[in-house]
Design a protein around this motif. Structure first.
Motif, PDB file in Angstrom:
ATOM      1  N   ASP A   5     -13.465  21.727-124.003  1.00  0.00           N
ATOM      2  CA  ASP A   5     -12.288  22.045-123.200  1.00  0.00           C
ATOM      3  C   ASP A   5     -11.969  23.529-123.441  1.00  0.00           C
ATOM      4  O   ASP A   5     -11.544  23.902-124.537  1.00  0.00           O
ATOM      5  CB  ASP A   5     -11.121  21.155-123.641  1.00  0.00           C
ATOM      6  N   HIS A   8      -6.522  25.103-123.576  1.00  0.00           N
ATOM      7  CA  HIS A   8      -5.377  24.241-123.869  1.00  0.00           C
ATOM      8  C   HIS A   8      -4.380  25.043-124.695  1.00  0.00           C
ATOM      9  O   HIS A   8      -4.666  26.161-125.148  1.00  0.00           O
ATOM     10  CB  HIS A   8      -5.802  22.983-124.641  1.00  0.00           C
ATOM     11  N   TYR A  46     -14.573  14.761-125.423  1.00  0.00           N
ATOM     12  CA  TYR A  46     -14.637  16.193-125.727  1.00  0.00           C
ATOM     13  C   TYR A  46     -14.641  16.412-127.230  1.00  0.00           C
ATOM     14  O   TYR A  46     -13.832  15.851-127.954  1.00  0.00           O
ATOM     15  CB  TYR A  46     -13.468  16.936-125.053  1.00  0.00           C
ATOM     16  N   CYS A  49     -12.804  22.668-128.417  1.00  0.00           N
ATOM     17  CA  CYS A  49     -11.849  23.245-127.476  1.00  0.00           C
ATOM     18  C   CYS A  49     -11.505  24.681-127.856  1.00  0.00           C
ATOM     19  O   CYS A  49     -11.835  25.150-128.945  1.00  0.00           O
ATOM     20  CB  CYS A  49     -10.578  22.409-127.436  1.00  0.00           C
ATOM     21  N   SER A 196      -9.354  25.108-114.095  1.00  0.00           N
ATOM     22  CA  SER A 196      -8.222  24.565-114.841  1.00  0.00           C
ATOM     23  C   SER A 196      -6.933  24.845-114.078  1.00  0.00           C
ATOM     24  O   SER A 196      -6.913  25.639-113.136  1.00  0.00           O
ATOM     25  CB  SER A 196      -8.151  25.225-116.229  1.00  0.00           C
ATOM     26  N   SER A 232      -8.480  21.971-119.534  1.00  0.00           N
ATOM     27  CA  SER A 232      -7.453  20.958-119.247  1.00  0.00           C
ATOM     28  C   SER A 232      -6.086  21.568-118.934  1.00  0.00           C
ATOM     29  O   SER A 232      -5.295  20.992-118.199  1.00  0.00           O
ATOM     30  CB  SER A 232      -7.287  20.021-120.447  1.00  0.00           C
ATOM     31  N   MET A 247      -9.287  16.055-116.281  1.00  0.00           N
ATOM     32  CA  MET A 247     -10.671  16.412-116.579  1.00  0.00           C
ATOM     33  C   MET A 247     -11.649  15.707-115.640  1.00  0.00           C
ATOM     34  O   MET A 247     -12.672  16.267-115.240  1.00  0.00           O
ATOM     35  CB  MET A 247     -10.986  16.081-118.039  1.00  0.00           C
TER      36      MET A 247
END
Length: 281
Positions: A5, A8, A46, A49, A196, A232, A247
């Motif tokens: 990811d 975030h 996942y 990240c 995203s 995300s 996602m």
């Protein structure tokens, strides 16, 4: 395939530091910490990240780096450093001692001056990033794209990534100038784009997968399959959809071969991510 990811946030909620969270976003008025994220990431498969700044303070940058140091699934941090300050090189040097420090971002979309990114002092700050092998995340609205094109043109060797596909007006299905400028900025091979933040540019309560796939197609047609990456935008995405739902919108667009790049390889290459030992429970 290791799924990553690429975008975030984490925060300990503060009415001062997170003043952008208004009453219509009440679901975000709470702490969002690594354990909360990991439970959602793991359910969607996942393993890694990239944590991205949400406040314009070095205090938050230090917080994110501290969390990355003790949570092996946080593979990188895009923090905030005042690129306009005369001591910018010193601050970049300081944060670069942390292996998790991968890049810098400024909330350009909130600046009163649409051409803030072209100010001499800001450009001077950008010029130091390459020395420390740092990337730059571009957070803008469509109206800023012409200036972002000027920015990236000045730094052909600097890795840039457009956050949230430059936030087109998905709610009103307005692609006019956005689509044309996305093609222009994609012509610079040092620029990537994050798939995203799309659900929150649509109608939070009435969006469809087909609607968002239209925008994904425009971006992928422009950038190609090697310069786009999934993100995300958690927990902000919760305004319009849960982690797994958001996602899946992106995942469902690509075939299995392309997923390897979009869901992991491209982010790893762009940010220079190094895997840590993480077990999905």
């Amino acid at each position: 395939m290791k799924k990553i990811d690429s975008h975030h946030h984490l925060w300990k909620y503060s009415t001062i530091e997170h003043s952008w969270i208004n009453d219509s976003m009440s679901v975000l008025k709470q702490d969002f910490l690594p354990n909360d994220l990991w439970s959602e990431m793991a359910q969607s498969g996942y393993e890694g990240c990239v944590a991205v700044q949400a406040s314009q303070t070095e205090k938050e940058t230090q917080f994110l780096l501290s969390e990355a140091a003790i949570n092996p699934f946080i593979l990188g941090v895009v923090g905030w450093v005042n690129l306009c300050h005369s001591n910018v090189r010193e601050r970049l040097n300081y944060f670069s001692q942390f292996s998790g420090f991968k890049g810098v971002r400024h909330v350009l979309q909130d600046e009163a001056d649409d051409q803030f990114m072209l100010r001499e002092e800001f450009l001077n700050g950008i010029s130091f990033l390459k020395e420390f092998n740092l990337t730059y995340d571009i957070l803008i609205f469509p109206k800023h794209l012409p200036f972002a094109i000027e920015l990236v043109d000045k730094f052909p060797d600097q890795p840039f990534v457009i956050d949230h596909i430059a936030k087109p007006d998905i709610k009103n299905d307005d692609t006019t100038e956005w689509a044309e400028n996305i093609k222009k900025i994609a012509s610079f091979q040092n620029v990537y784009c994050k798939l995203s933040g799309m659900v929150t540019e649509a109608d939070w309560n009435d969006w469809s997968v087909e609607q968002l796939h239209k925008y994904i197609k425009i971006v992928v047609d422009a950038f190609g399959i090697d310069r786009v990456m999934i993100g995300s935008d958690w927990p902000v995405c919760k305004l319009a959809g849960e982690y797994s739902t958001v996602m899946q919108v992106v995942e469902s667009y690509f075939n299995e071969e392309d997923k390897k790049k979009v869901l992991g390889e491209n982010a790893t290459k762009f940010y220079g991510l190094v895997s840590k030992k993480v077990q999905i429970k």
